[in-house]
Design an enzyme around this catalytic site. Structure first.
Site, short mmCIF file in Angstrom:
data_model
loop_
_atom_site.label_atom_id
_atom_site.label_comp_id
_atom_site.label_asym_id
_atom_site.label_seq_id
_atom_site.Cartn_x
_atom_site.Cartn_y
_atom_site.Cartn_z
N LYS A 202 5.00 5.67 -9.35
CA LYS A 202 3.84 4.97 -8.82
C LYS A 202 2.71 5.10 -9.83
O LYS A 202 2.31 6.22 -10.17
CB LYS A 202 3.44 5.55 -7.48
CG LYS A 202 2.14 4.96 -6.95
CD LYS A 202 1.91 5.31 -5.52
CE LYS A 202 0.58 4.78 -5.05
NZ LYS A 202 0.34 5.12 -3.64
N LYS A 257 6.21 1.04 -8.29
CA LYS A 257 5.01 0.40 -7.75
C LYS A 257 3.90 0.45 -8.78
O LYS A 257 3.65 1.52 -9.33
CB LYS A 257 4.62 1.18 -6.49
CG LYS A 257 3.34 0.77 -5.86
CD LYS A 257 3.16 1.58 -4.63
CE LYS A 257 1.84 1.28 -3.97
NZ LYS A 257 1.57 2.22 -2.91
C1 PBG Z 1 -1.61 5.23 -1.04
C2 PBG Z 1 -1.01 3.89 -1.12
C3 PBG Z 1 -1.55 2.81 -1.85
C4 PBG Z 1 -0.71 1.73 -1.66
C5 PBG Z 1 0.32 2.13 -0.83
N1 PBG Z 1 0.13 3.49 -0.51
C6 PBG Z 1 -2.80 2.70 -2.61
C7 PBG Z 1 -3.25 3.80 -3.44
O1 PBG Z 1 -2.46 4.51 -4.07
O2 PBG Z 1 -4.46 3.96 -3.50
C8 PBG Z 1 -0.95 0.38 -2.27
C9 PBG Z 1 -0.11 -0.74 -1.81
C10 PBG Z 1 -0.64 -2.07 -2.15
O3 PBG Z 1 -1.58 -2.23 -2.95
O4 PBG Z 1 -0.11 -3.03 -1.59
N2 PBG Z 1 -0.86 6.23 -0.50
#
Ligand code: PBG
Length: 333
Positions: A202, A257
């Protein structure tokens, strides 16, 4: 000059396999189908649906309408939903304690879906950011996000989600060692069959903005960022190390991601591991398509189908996407 001259360099004609729809359909290597789609769903404490401003067509659902919406998705062939909570500011605190309240919004949403929508897979996000007053995914002390303290909280959170009936817990926090710790905690409590979908790679991405609006962590986070735990966009080998650790710790599935911008990572992980890899087509990617489509600058349906197919081609077993219900509808046409 004889016409045979042309024949000599055109014995192989790549265009033969492209000349009509039936042959293109017959030779296509990768396909997109409804069973590839995981629908991320936001829930809120109130009634009805509240639009997410930067994501036209996306709503936070109250528990009064949630089951009906998820049923419609299931009936289109979508195998699973990924739940995320929008938590009111008064329930947030420094440590994100609401995350492991066994009667919190997520737990109630999970129980409701398990009871009212048989056959749907329920994936529950594991991370503290919707619950913390500072918007970080972990416990903060003196400006530092503490790894091991956070992992203990995540284990408790995964426990209440499993207890509520979640089929899959999906840690999206990027703390070290959390997959193994969560696996042990689940197993010790009789939840051997609960799957772990690890957000293994991520990245600290600028594409999460609309999501942070949806769960209400944008305001809490302010100008802070998540670069001390989410990955640096310049790294690729590091994603392999992350995935290697998570697989060794017991992850059943891996997530990359954001999705589209990191298809090289999807491909590397899919090539290197037999554990299924998924791509998250994130909120910013959704927002950009919607904005351009609203202006009439791109054909939404064609662009979405092409992008999701690209995830499959890169090696993703499936895609989390806010377009899921639209796409399942288009595929059924
Ligand atoms: C945080 C989380 C995020 C997303 C999913 N879980 C955002 C972040 O890391 O601040 C983002 C998903 C998206 O942008 O669709 N646990």
């Amino acid at each position: 000059m004889s016409e045979n001259v042309f024949a000599s360099f055109s014995r192989t004609r790549m265009r033969r396999n492209r000349q009509s729809a039936w042959v293109r359909d017959m030779v296509r290597e990768h396909h997109l189908q409804a069973s590839d789609l995981i629908w991320p769903v936001f829930v809120h404490e109130g009634q009805g649906e509240i639009p997410v401003q930067a994501m036209p067509g996306v709503y936070r659902f109250g528990l009064d309408v949630l089951a009906e919406r998820v049923k419609a998705a299931r009936d289109l062939g979508i195998p699973a939903v990924a739940l995320f909570p929008s938590v009111p500011a008064e329930k947030k605190d420094e440590a994100g304690t609401e995350a492991f309240n066994a009667d919190n919004l997520m737990c109630r949403a999970i129980a409701l879906l398990k009871e009212q929508v048989p056959g749907i897979g329920v994936i529950a996000d594991v991370a503290l950011d919707p619950y913390t007053s500072h918007g970080q995914d972990g416990v903060v002390r003196s400006g530092k996000i503490l790894n091991d303290e956070t992992v203990l909280q995540l284990c408790k959170q995964a426990g209440v989600l499993a207890e509520a009936g979640a089929d899959v817990v999906a840690p999206s926090d990027m703390m070290d060692g959390r997959i193994g710790a969560i696996r042990d905690a689940l197993d010790a409590n009789g939840f051997q069959d609960v799957l772990i979908l690890s957000y293994a790679a991520k990245y600290a991405s600028a594409l999460y903005g609309p999501f942070r609006e949806a769960v209400g962590s944008a305001q809490a986070l302010g100008s802070a960022d998540k670069r001390t735990y989410q990955m640096d966009a310049g790294n690729s080998d590091e994603a392999l190390r992350e995935a290697e650790l998570d697989v060794a710790e017991g992850a059943d599935m891996l997530m990359v991601k954001p999705g589209i911008v990191y298809l090289d990572i999807v491909q590397r992980l899919a090539d290197a591991f037999t554990t299924p890899v998924f791509a998250y087509h994130v909120s910013g990617e959704y927002a950009m398509i919607k904005a351009a489509a609203e202006k009439g600058w791109v054909d939404e349906k064609a662009v979405v189908l092409e992008k999701l197919l690209a995830c499959k081609r890169a090696g993703a077993r499936g895609v989390l996407t806010y377009h899921a219900v639209d796409v399942a509808g288009w595929l059924a046409e």
